[in-house]
Design a protein around this motif. Structure first.
Motif, PDB file in Angstrom:
ATOM      1  N   PHE A   4      -1.853  13.897  -5.517  1.00  0.00           N
ATOM      2  CA  PHE A   4      -1.026  13.255  -6.537  1.00  0.00           C
ATOM      3  C   PHE A   4      -1.625  13.503  -7.926  1.00  0.00           C
ATOM      4  CE2 PHE A   4      -0.829   9.145  -8.915  1.00  0.00           C
ATOM      5  CZ  PHE A   4       0.444   9.278  -9.394  1.00  0.00           C
ATOM      6  N   GLU A   5      -2.946  13.405  -8.036  1.00  0.00           N
ATOM      7  CA  GLU A   5      -3.614  13.648  -9.316  1.00  0.00           C
ATOM      8  C   GLU A   5      -3.445  15.097  -9.766  1.00  0.00           C
ATOM      9  OE1 GLU A   5      -8.029  13.145 -11.309  1.00  0.00           O
ATOM     10  OE2 GLU A   5      -7.636  12.320  -9.328  1.00  0.00           O
ATOM     11  N   SER A   6      -3.544  16.031  -8.831  1.00  0.00           N
ATOM     12  CA  SER A   6      -3.373  17.447  -9.207  1.00  0.00           C
ATOM     13  C   SER A   6      -1.927  17.732  -9.620  1.00  0.00           C
ATOM     14  CB  SER A   6      -3.803  18.364  -8.074  1.00  0.00           C
ATOM     15  OG  SER A   6      -2.916  18.272  -6.992  1.00  0.00           O
ATOM     16  N   LEU A   7      -0.951  17.102  -8.974  1.00  0.00           N
ATOM     17  CA  LEU A   7       0.450  17.263  -9.373  1.00  0.00           C
ATOM     18  C   LEU A   7       0.669  16.691 -10.768  1.00  0.00           C
ATOM     19  CD1 LEU A   7       3.422  18.009  -8.743  1.00  0.00           C
ATOM     20  CD2 LEU A   7       3.677  15.697  -7.868  1.00  0.00           C
ATOM     21  N   TYR A  20       2.013   6.043   2.647  1.00  0.00           N
ATOM     22  CA  TYR A  20       1.167   4.867   2.785  1.00  0.00           C
ATOM     23  C   TYR A  20      -0.300   5.273   2.881  1.00  0.00           C
ATOM     24  CZ  TYR A  20       5.453   2.335   3.826  1.00  0.00           C
ATOM     25  OH  TYR A  20       6.690   1.779   3.749  1.00  0.00           O
ATOM     26  N   SER A  21      -0.574   6.560   2.811  1.00  0.00           N
ATOM     27  CA  SER A  21      -1.919   7.081   3.007  1.00  0.00           C
ATOM     28  C   SER A  21      -2.628   7.295   1.675  1.00  0.00           C
ATOM     29  CB  SER A  21      -1.854   8.412   3.763  1.00  0.00           C
ATOM     30  OG  SER A  21      -3.127   8.979   3.850  1.00  0.00           O
ATOM     31  N   SER A  22      -3.908   6.960   1.636  1.00  0.00           N
ATOM     32  CA  SER A  22      -4.692   7.167   0.418  1.00  0.00           C
ATOM     33  C   SER A  22      -5.193   8.603   0.299  1.00  0.00           C
ATOM     34  CB  SER A  22      -5.879   6.209   0.391  1.00  0.00           C
ATOM     35  OG  SER A  22      -6.743   6.490   1.481  1.00  0.00           O
ATOM     36  N   GLY A  34       0.824  -1.205   0.000  1.00  0.00           N
ATOM     37  CA  GLY A  34       0.000   0.000   0.000  1.00  0.00           C
ATOM     38  C   GLY A  34       0.859   1.256   0.000  1.00  0.00           C
ATOM     39  N   LYS A  35       1.989   1.184  -0.698  1.00  0.00           N
ATOM     40  CA  LYS A  35       2.959   2.282  -0.682  1.00  0.00           C
ATOM     41  C   LYS A  35       3.014   2.956  -2.048  1.00  0.00           C
ATOM     42  CE  LYS A  35       7.457   1.373  -0.648  1.00  0.00           C
ATOM     43  NZ  LYS A  35       8.819   1.059  -0.174  1.00  0.00           N
TER      44      LYS A  35
END
Length: 126
Positions: free
Chosen positions: A62-65, A54-56, A36-37
């Motif tokens: 991440f999507e915006s980056l 490890y956090s969702s 989950g990393k």
């Protein structure tokens, strides 16, 4: 290789690294589902910046980056959001004599509800 703990710092460093040398910068994403990393890495062969989580919760960030970096890589600017004045529907003056524009797509005949074609039954073996 430096792991940056803060997302904001990583995002700023990644964008500035890409702005500094866009032709040499590489961006790598690694996802290990067993752990989950998520590991993000951006490098230009002299500087390497990494972020690990490890956090969702970071998936939206991440999507915006990704979107920001892809726009820069494609040399596009984000589309401006329309102002509320533009979003208002145009008012008609009551002139109903003007012909309406028709759709360029011809109307399709109504078919079966499933939208598919019936399959032929296979022949029985003797």
């Amino acid at each position: 290789m430096v792991y940056i703990a803060s997302w904001q710092e990583f995002q700023e460093a990644a964008e500035s690294l890409y702005a500094k040398s866009p032709n040499k910068t590489r961006y790598c994403v690694k996802w290990r589902s067993s752990e989950g990393k998520l590991v993000l890495k951006i490098t230009d062969d002299t500087t390497c910046i990494k972020f690990k989580t490890y956090s969702s919760i970071f998936l939206n960030r991440f999507e915006s980056l990704n979107l920001s970096l892809m726009q820069k890589m494609q040399n596009r600017r984000p589309e401006p959001t329309p102002s509320p004045a533009i979003l208002k529907a145009p008012q008609h003056d009551g002139d109903s004599t003007k012909p309406r524009a028709t759709s360029p797509i011809p109307p399709q005949p109504a078919g079966p509800a499933s939208g598919g074609v019936k399959k032929k039954k296979p022949k029985k073996k003797k």
